[in-house]
Design a protein around this motif. Structure first.
Motif, mmCIF file in Angstrom:
data_model
loop_
_atom_site.group_PDB
_atom_site.id
_atom_site.type_symbol
_atom_site.label_atom_id
_atom_site.label_comp_id
_atom_site.label_asym_id
_atom_site.label_seq_id
_atom_site.Cartn_x
_atom_site.Cartn_y
_atom_site.Cartn_z
ATOM 1 N N LEU A 59 -2.934 -8.833 -2.655
ATOM 2 C CA LEU A 59 -1.638 -8.220 -2.922
ATOM 3 C C LEU A 59 -1.380 -7.121 -1.907
ATOM 4 C CD1 LEU A 59 -2.235 -5.188 -4.318
ATOM 5 C CD2 LEU A 59 -2.792 -6.614 -6.274
ATOM 6 N N ASP A 60 -0.143 -6.683 -1.872
ATOM 7 C CA ASP A 60 0.251 -5.486 -1.127
ATOM 8 C C ASP A 60 0.775 -4.488 -2.151
ATOM 9 O OD1 ASP A 60 2.337 -3.705 0.349
ATOM 10 O OD2 ASP A 60 1.207 -4.656 1.971
ATOM 11 N N LEU A 61 0.474 -3.224 -1.964
ATOM 12 C CA LEU A 61 0.897 -2.233 -2.956
ATOM 13 C C LEU A 61 2.411 -2.133 -3.072
ATOM 14 C CD1 LEU A 61 -1.628 0.711 -2.422
ATOM 15 C CD2 LEU A 61 -1.729 -1.172 -4.066
ATOM 16 N N ASP A 62 3.123 -2.553 -2.068
ATOM 17 C CA ASP A 62 4.577 -2.510 -2.128
ATOM 18 C C ASP A 62 5.193 -3.834 -2.576
ATOM 19 O OD1 ASP A 62 4.923 0.221 -1.337
ATOM 20 O OD2 ASP A 62 4.322 -0.372 0.680
ATOM 21 N N ASP A 63 4.353 -4.767 -3.006
ATOM 22 C CA ASP A 63 4.863 -5.997 -3.605
ATOM 23 C C ASP A 63 5.509 -5.691 -4.957
ATOM 24 O OD1 ASP A 63 3.904 -7.596 -1.580
ATOM 25 O OD2 ASP A 63 2.097 -8.223 -2.663
ATOM 26 N N PRO A 64 6.588 -6.396 -5.300
ATOM 27 C CA PRO A 64 7.075 -6.331 -6.683
ATOM 28 C C PRO A 64 6.118 -7.117 -7.578
ATOM 29 C CG PRO A 64 8.327 -7.948 -5.444
ATOM 30 C CD PRO A 64 7.414 -7.272 -4.452
ATOM 31 N N ILE A 65 6.021 -6.725 -8.832
ATOM 32 C CA ILE A 65 5.087 -7.428 -9.717
ATOM 33 C C ILE A 65 5.481 -8.879 -9.903
ATOM 34 C CG2 ILE A 65 4.255 -5.382 -10.928
ATOM 35 C CD1 ILE A 65 6.219 -6.054 -13.188
ATOM 36 N N SER A 66 6.763 -9.199 -9.734
ATOM 37 C CA SER A 66 7.199 -10.587 -9.886
ATOM 38 C C SER A 66 6.619 -11.501 -8.812
ATOM 39 C CB SER A 66 8.723 -10.667 -9.855
ATOM 40 O OG SER A 66 9.226 -10.153 -8.632
ATOM 41 N N ALA A 67 6.088 -10.924 -7.732
ATOM 42 C CA ALA A 67 5.452 -11.745 -6.708
ATOM 43 C C ALA A 67 4.142 -12.332 -7.192
ATOM 44 C CB ALA A 67 5.226 -10.914 -5.441
ATOM 45 N N HIS A 68 3.596 -11.777 -8.264
ATOM 46 C CA HIS A 68 2.281 -12.216 -8.730
ATOM 47 C C HIS A 68 2.241 -12.554 -10.217
ATOM 48 C CE1 HIS A 68 0.751 -10.825 -4.862
ATOM 49 N NE2 HIS A 68 1.401 -9.688 -5.058
ATOM 50 N N LEU A 69 3.243 -12.135 -10.973
ATOM 51 C CA LEU A 69 3.270 -12.365 -12.411
ATOM 52 C C LEU A 69 4.611 -12.965 -12.819
ATOM 53 C CD1 LEU A 69 1.715 -9.158 -14.074
ATOM 54 C CD2 LEU A 69 0.748 -11.461 -14.092
ATOM 55 N N ASP A 70 4.550 -13.876 -13.762
ATOM 56 C CA ASP A 70 5.771 -14.427 -14.336
ATOM 57 C C ASP A 70 6.247 -13.474 -15.424
ATOM 58 O OD1 ASP A 70 7.827 -15.984 -15.241
ATOM 59 O OD2 ASP A 70 6.548 -17.364 -16.375
ATOM 60 N N VAL A 71 7.254 -12.665 -15.100
ATOM 61 C CA VAL A 71 7.770 -11.681 -16.053
ATOM 62 C C VAL A 71 9.259 -11.918 -16.268
ATOM 63 C CG1 VAL A 71 6.029 -9.919 -15.588
ATOM 64 C CG2 VAL A 71 8.098 -10.008 -14.186
ATOM 65 N N PRO A 72 9.761 -11.693 -17.481
ATOM 66 C CA PRO A 72 11.170 -11.957 -17.764
ATOM 67 C C PRO A 72 12.114 -10.843 -17.332
ATOM 68 C CG PRO A 72 10.082 -11.224 -19.752
ATOM 69 C CD PRO A 72 9.016 -11.326 -18.704
ATOM 70 N N ALA A 73 11.568 -9.671 -17.013
ATOM 71 C CA ALA A 73 12.416 -8.532 -16.645
ATOM 72 C C ALA A 73 11.582 -7.510 -15.883
ATOM 73 C CB ALA A 73 13.021 -7.883 -17.889
ATOM 74 N N HIS A 74 12.278 -6.643 -15.152
ATOM 75 C CA HIS A 74 11.659 -5.512 -14.432
ATOM 76 C C HIS A 74 10.662 -5.969 -13.370
ATOM 77 C CE1 HIS A 74 13.664 -3.444 -17.594
ATOM 78 N NE2 HIS A 74 12.768 -3.719 -18.511
ATOM 79 N N GLY A 75 10.843 -7.175 -12.884
ATOM 80 C CA GLY A 75 9.937 -7.700 -11.872
ATOM 81 C C GLY A 75 10.047 -7.029 -10.533
ATOM 82 N N THR A 76 11.109 -6.231 -10.317
ATOM 83 C CA THR A 76 11.264 -5.532 -9.042
ATOM 84 C C THR A 76 10.376 -4.298 -8.934
ATOM 85 O OG1 THR A 76 13.123 -4.260 -9.929
ATOM 86 C CG2 THR A 76 13.637 -6.318 -8.769
ATOM 87 N N ALA A 77 9.797 -3.864 -10.038
ATOM 88 C CA ALA A 77 8.914 -2.686 -9.997
ATOM 89 C C ALA A 77 7.733 -2.976 -9.074
ATOM 90 C CB ALA A 77 8.418 -2.352 -11.397
ATOM 91 N N THR A 78 7.462 -2.065 -8.162
ATOM 92 C CA THR A 78 6.366 -2.297 -7.227
ATOM 93 C C THR A 78 5.046 -1.803 -7.796
ATOM 94 O OG1 THR A 78 6.579 -0.174 -6.084
ATOM 95 C CG2 THR A 78 7.960 -1.997 -5.299
ATOM 96 N N ILE A 79 3.987 -2.366 -7.263
ATOM 97 C CA ILE A 79 2.641 -2.012 -7.721
ATOM 98 C C ILE A 79 2.360 -0.537 -7.457
ATOM 99 C CG2 ILE A 79 0.188 -2.483 -7.331
ATOM 100 C CD1 ILE A 79 1.110 -5.393 -6.581
ATOM 101 N N ARG A 80 2.760 -0.052 -6.305
ATOM 102 C CA ARG A 80 2.526 1.354 -5.974
ATOM 103 C C ARG A 80 3.235 2.273 -6.963
ATOM 104 N NH1 ARG A 80 0.998 3.214 -1.107
ATOM 105 N NH2 ARG A 80 1.748 1.314 -0.059
ATOM 106 N N ARG A 81 4.478 1.946 -7.310
ATOM 107 C CA ARG A 81 5.226 2.786 -8.242
ATOM 108 C C ARG A 81 4.618 2.754 -9.638
ATOM 109 N NH1 ARG A 81 7.759 6.604 -5.523
ATOM 110 N NH2 ARG A 81 9.080 5.782 -3.869
ATOM 111 N N LEU A 82 4.127 1.609 -10.051
ATOM 112 C CA LEU A 82 3.475 1.539 -11.361
ATOM 113 C C LEU A 82 2.190 2.369 -11.381
ATOM 114 C CD1 LEU A 82 4.032 -2.235 -12.148
ATOM 115 C CD2 LEU A 82 5.078 -0.308 -13.345
ATOM 116 N N LEU A 83 1.432 2.334 -10.292
ATOM 117 C CA LEU A 83 0.190 3.109 -10.224
ATOM 118 C C LEU A 83 0.457 4.611 -10.282
ATOM 119 C CD1 LEU A 83 -1.865 1.199 -7.505
ATOM 120 C CD2 LEU A 83 -2.548 1.539 -9.892
ATOM 121 N N SER A 84 1.562 5.049 -9.699
ATOM 122 C CA SER A 84 1.864 6.484 -9.644
ATOM 123 C C SER A 84 2.814 6.934 -10.748
ATOM 124 C CB SER A 84 2.450 6.848 -8.282
ATOM 125 O OG SER A 84 3.656 6.139 -8.044
ATOM 126 N N HIS A 85 3.130 6.047 -11.690
ATOM 127 C CA HIS A 85 4.018 6.369 -12.821
ATOM 128 C C HIS A 85 5.389 6.817 -12.340
ATOM 129 C CE1 HIS A 85 0.817 6.010 -15.841
ATOM 130 N NE2 HIS A 85 0.037 6.621 -14.968
#
Length: 441
Positions: A59-85
């Motif tokens: 993965l890349d920390l700036d990937d959106p979570i939807s690049a790796h997970l099947d999610v119905p919403a909020h898939g644009t949230a990036t891994i880096r932003r989730l890690l840093s709240h």
């Protein structure tokens, strides 16, 4: 506090542990092996698993979570932003988990994103989210083809020898209590199994294991010299502050899954606090400062959900450890001279009207402002393999920028450019007029 367990780990001493109180477990009186819930300290483990996946190219920390997970919403949230709240996710999974004490399963947690809120715009500000870290735990599990707890055991707990750290409570677990505010009554709290939210707060452990974990977060080169778990450079990245937790009181910050608590004089405590019904935990390591031996970590675990002093005591233990028992001063030893091709660099240079000193220490070219505080780390350079006259700044001032050397016909360095700013042996204006040092000044 019905029970308290504390531990200190440091590179130059035997581990120290201390317990006081009653575990509430008749079959296993309180001792160093008693397990406590560590709550959100669990997030530091999940964060390390994410960085491992990044380092393995998954993965890349700036990937959106939807690049790796099947999610119905909020898939644009990036891994880096989730890690840093800073992704704006609501704090908890959908539903009244703390009323029902029923947590969603792995798939349900993700499906429920359709009913969860982004309570703030992406990157607007810090907003703590158990949901965000839980989603990252599910992401790691999906990438590794296992469950979060199996990946945790295989990739962190076993390699570091954290054998007393488990996802489920064991027979030697302490009982967690709510201590009545107006009497001596202590009532056992129910223990919620977090299911799909486990990557945010599920782990049980001992103070000894957690003190060692805290030492790893600050000094992986000492605790994990072979970098089996994570490269030191990746932990450096995790410790870099990405946001403050309060816009006016800059007394704490967040990196990638890690809480950063400045202590003054270039000292910072790195780790996390934890809370679950009946339990509080503080797990931090100390970076920098006089008397610090390296790999210095502390943990304080308590079986009370209301004794906030637990979270203060861990910082006090770290302070006392270096003030009352400082590391032995290592005598200086002569080292090799600078390589011939860099010796003409050594000494004072001028840029933008200010003086800098270039020196060779610990096998590397270094630079610092002539008037910089002595405790400010120098810039450190490494030559590019294809061109020794181009050096990359590894750390300190202008990290990442290039230092370019210009030589005369004899090979001596007569001018340098660092981050494109000109460096000369005497002061010069920006239009190349040297300052006179003669009697007419």
């Amino acid at each position: 506090m019905p029970a308290l367990s504390a531990a200190l780990y440091r590179a130059d001493r035997d581990p120290w542990t201390f317990t006081v109180g009653d575990s509430g477990n008749e079959a296993h009186p309180l001792d160093d092996d008693s397990r406590f819930r560590i709550g959100s300290v669990t997030k530091t483990f999940t964060a390390v698993l994410v960085l491992q996946a990044r380092d393995d190219g998954l993965l890349d920390l700036d990937d959106p979570i939807s690049a790796h997970l099947d999610v119905p919403a909020h898939g644009t949230a990036t891994i880096r932003r989730l890690l840093s709240h800073t992704a704006g996710f609501q704090r908890e999974p959908h539903g009244d988990v703390w009323d029902t004490l029923i947590a969603p399963g792995d798939r349900q947690l993700l499906d429920d994103l359709a009913r969860a809120e982004r309570v703030l715009p992406n990157s607007r500000r810090f907003h703590y989210s158990n949901l965000g870290l839980a989603v990252l735990g599910q992401l790691v599990a999906a990438l590794r083809g296992g469950t979060w707890d199996s990946v945790l055991r295989e990739r962190i707990l076993d390699p570091l020898g954290l054998s007393a750290t488990t996802v489920e409570p064991t027979a030697d677990a302490a009982v967690g209590y709510l201590v009545d505010a107006y009497s001596d009554t202590a009532r056992p709290e129910p223990q919620l199994e977090l299911g799909g939210a486990s990557p945010a707060a599920q782990i049980w452990s001992t103070a000894g294991d957690m003190a060692r974990w805290a030492a790893f977060l600050t000094s992986p080169d000492i605790i994990d010299p072979g970098a089996q778990v994570l490269a030191p450079a990746s932990l450096d990245e995790m410790r870099w502050p990405l946001t403050t937790t309060d816009e006016t009181l800059w007394s704490g910050g967040f990196g990638l899954g890690l809480i950063l608590v400045p202590q003054g004089k270039r000292v910072v405590h790195v780790g996390h606090d934890g809370a679950m019904p009946g339990f509080l935990a503080g797990v931090y390591g100390r970076r920098g400062g006089e008397g610090n031996p390296g790999a210095l970590g502390a943990a304080v675990l308590g079986s009370s959900g209301t004794a906030g002093e637990i979270n203060d005591l861990v910082h006090e233990l770290l302070r006392i450890a270096v003030e009352e028992d400082p590391a032995e001063i290592q005598p200086w030893k002569p080292g090799p001279a600078a390589p011939p091709e860099y010796r003409s660099i050594l000494g004072p240079w001028w840029s933008e009207g200010m003086q800098f000193v270039f020196a060779w220490h610990d096998g590397a070219l270094q630079a610092r402002g002539a008037e910089a505080p002595v405790d400010r780390p120098p810039a450190i350079f490494r030559p590019l393999p294809e061109n020794p006259d181009l050096l990359r700044t590894l750390s300190g001032r202008e990290a990442g920028e290039l230092l370019r050397l210009t030589r005369d016909e004899d090979g001596a360095v007569v001018r340098m450019h660092w981050a494109t700013y000109r460096f000369t042996r005497i002061q010069e204006t920006f239009d190349n007029i040297p300052v006179s040092y003669g009697p007419d000044v």
